[in-house]
Design an enzyme around this catalytic site. Structure first.
Site, PDB file in Angstrom:
ATOM      1  N   ASN A 142      -1.418  53.257  66.099  1.00  0.00           N
ATOM      2  CA  ASN A 142      -1.307  51.982  65.401  1.00  0.00           C
ATOM      3  C   ASN A 142      -2.541  51.179  65.787  1.00  0.00           C
ATOM      4  OD1 ASN A 142      -0.729  49.472  64.411  1.00  0.00           O
ATOM      5  ND2 ASN A 142       1.303  49.315  65.332  1.00  0.00           N
ATOM      6  N   ARG A 178      -0.254  54.325  61.402  1.00  0.00           N
ATOM      7  CA  ARG A 178       0.401  53.217  60.719  1.00  0.00           C
ATOM      8  C   ARG A 178      -0.621  52.636  59.751  1.00  0.00           C
ATOM      9  NH1 ARG A 178       1.419  47.109  62.511  1.00  0.00           N
ATOM     10  NH2 ARG A 178       2.835  46.565  60.832  1.00  0.00           N
ATOM     11  N   HIS A 201       7.186  45.793  57.142  1.00  0.00           N
ATOM     12  CA  HIS A 201       8.108  46.309  58.161  1.00  0.00           C
ATOM     13  C   HIS A 201       8.949  47.466  57.621  1.00  0.00           C
ATOM     14  CE1 HIS A 201       8.196  42.008  60.014  1.00  0.00           C
ATOM     15  NE2 HIS A 201       7.355  42.756  60.718  1.00  0.00           N
ATOM     16  N   ARG A 236       4.496  31.515  61.322  1.00  0.00           N
ATOM     17  CA  ARG A 236       4.354  31.525  59.861  1.00  0.00           C
ATOM     18  C   ARG A 236       5.482  30.721  59.220  1.00  0.00           C
ATOM     19  NH1 ARG A 236       4.051  37.902  59.313  1.00  0.00           N
ATOM     20  NH2 ARG A 236       3.021  38.144  61.313  1.00  0.00           N
ATOM     21  N   GLU A 289       9.256  52.192  65.367  1.00  0.00           N
ATOM     22  CA  GLU A 289       8.390  52.502  64.234  1.00  0.00           C
ATOM     23  C   GLU A 289       7.536  53.741  64.506  1.00  0.00           C
ATOM     24  OE1 GLU A 289       7.662  48.313  64.608  1.00  0.00           O
ATOM     25  OE2 GLU A 289       7.345  48.168  62.460  1.00  0.00           O
TER      26      GLU A 289
END
Ligand code: ADP
Length: 393
Positions: free
Chosen positions: A7, A89, A178, A239, A380
């Site tokens: 990643n 990823r 995601h 955010r 993940e």
């Protein structure tokens, strides 16, 4: 088969080497952080032993070289040729990539073109792919996209209420992110509940620094809260999540902000940090709330309320519900938030077992609850390893 999962971020390289037989084992995992910065380091873990090496790491190529050296030096493999595939990823697959793909020059070019939609992520992911091509040219490389799991949502869920021509011209639509996490935890929930994944209605709540919620019907994501970018949806650490878009024009005018400044405001200074004026971290806010801080209390209530609204709307979209899954930093730990959210769903027969919830147990609903609620640590990297294995085996 040994599969390396990478990643690659703008200044970091996370890695895990898996051995996939009937079951998957992690042989080594770690992170090279602070690449190109002054305080860079490598941290890795083998059989629960953690080691940290501080050293200057100039670029991603040196980072990957160091990782490979560490793998060899610790005799995890005797030769690099044992690594049969590398799973990367990749954040944004646009409309182009609806599946995991083998990486070649054409794929890399397309990922580069999609950088416009994910300027922080796709270029960094690409760097990882290029470095692997250079250092391990004979190893198959695979891209697993964050957007993939959502890529078959119906048109009515992804089209925005702006002129349709901009969807055609610029690809402005909901993509969702995601995906690897939503897929992993929803599948795992079906396994834990011993039910057929293809016959379940599940709402997955990935609540971390970035948060998104997905409606998963019969093994497919049919809607999700993040949109064209990861800025839409629930309130996140920094955010803003959903806001009236007119706020942007109003603020730009009143505060004389440039596009860049307003972008920064909504991505980096809003959300939990913006509302509270204290911290983007739920742990800090909870601590303050317990000490009577009203703004921390408001912030956590806004967060719980927004998540509640998404779950409520997805119950309708799914035409009922079998299970809710919580995952990622907040979802896996903040039992006080889960409690605040879940008490609104007693009307559909959802009952929370308070003790199980407080202990972050795997199943936190009561035995007689009609809707099951699970807390599942996301993984993940494992999902990327599995998808990579499926493609190259
Ligand atoms: P990312 O989204 O970057 O992968 P995580 O999933 O690890 O990050 O989530 C990080 C966030 O999770 C932190 O900012 C914090 O708000 C929250 N978090 C982490 N641990 C806890 C905890 N024990 N209790 C409550 N919140 C937590």
């Amino acid at each position: 088969m040994k599969i390396l999962v990478l990643n690659s971020g703008s200044s970091s390289l996370k890695f895990q080497l898996f051995e996939i037989k009937e079951k998957e084992h992690v042989l080594i995992k770690g992170i090279v952080d602070g690449i190109k910065l002054d305080d860079s380091f490598i941290k890795y873990e083998i059989n629960n032993n953690i080691k940290k090496i501080k050293k200057k790491i100039k670029n991603h190529k040196i980072a990957l070289k160091d990782v490979l050296d560490i793998i060899l030096a610790n005799r995890i493999i005797s030769s690099l040729s044992e690594i049969k595939a590398i799973g990367h990823r990749a954040v944004h697959g646009g409309e182009e990539f609806k599946k995991t793909v083998l990486i070649n020059d054409k794929v890399m070019k397309k990922i580069e073109e999609l950088s416009e939609l994910a300027p922080l992520h796709n270029p960094a992911n690409l760097t990882g792919m290029r470095v692997c091509k250079e250092l391990l040219p004979n190893v198959k490389q695979v891209a697993v996209f964050d957007t993939e799991f959502h890529s078959n949502m119906p048109e009515k869920a992804f089209v925005y209420g702006i002129p349709y021509k901009y969807y055609k011209k610029y690809g402005i639509r909901r993509y969702g992110f995601h995906g690897t996490s939503h897929k992993y935890v929803s599948k795992k929930a079906a396994e834990i509940l011993k039910k057929d994944y293809k016959k379940l209605r599940i709402i997955t709540c990935h609540l971390g620094n970035g948060s998104s919620i997905a409606a998963v019907q019969n093994g497919k994501s049919i809607d999700t809260s993040m949109g064209f970018t990861p800025l839409e949806g629930v309130v996140m650490g920094t955010r803003c999540g959903d806001i009236d878009p007119a706020i942007i024009f109003f603020l730009m005018k009143k505060e004389k902000l440039s596009v860049k400044e307003v972008d920064n405001l909504l991505n980096k200074k809003s959300g939990l940090l913006g509302i509270s004026g204290i911290s983007p971290d739920v742990r800090v806010l909870w601590d303050k709330e317990k000490k009577g801080n009203k703004r921390a209390n408001l912030t956590l209530n806004v967060l719980a309320y927004r998540i509640t609204k998404y779950i409520g709307s997805y119950i309708s979209v799914l035409n009922g519900l079998d299970a809710i899954v919580f995952t990622a930093g907040i979802g896996e730990n903040a039992y006080y938030l889960r409690e605040r959210i879940l008490r609104n769903f007693e009307y559909i027969g959802l009952k929370v077992d308070k003790t199980r919830n407080k202990n972050n147990e795997l199943i936190i609903s009561s035995d007689n609850s009609k809707i099951k609620v699970l807390v599942i640590p996301t993984n993940e990297e494992l999902q990327i390893a599995r998808e990579t294995f499926e493609l190259v085996k």
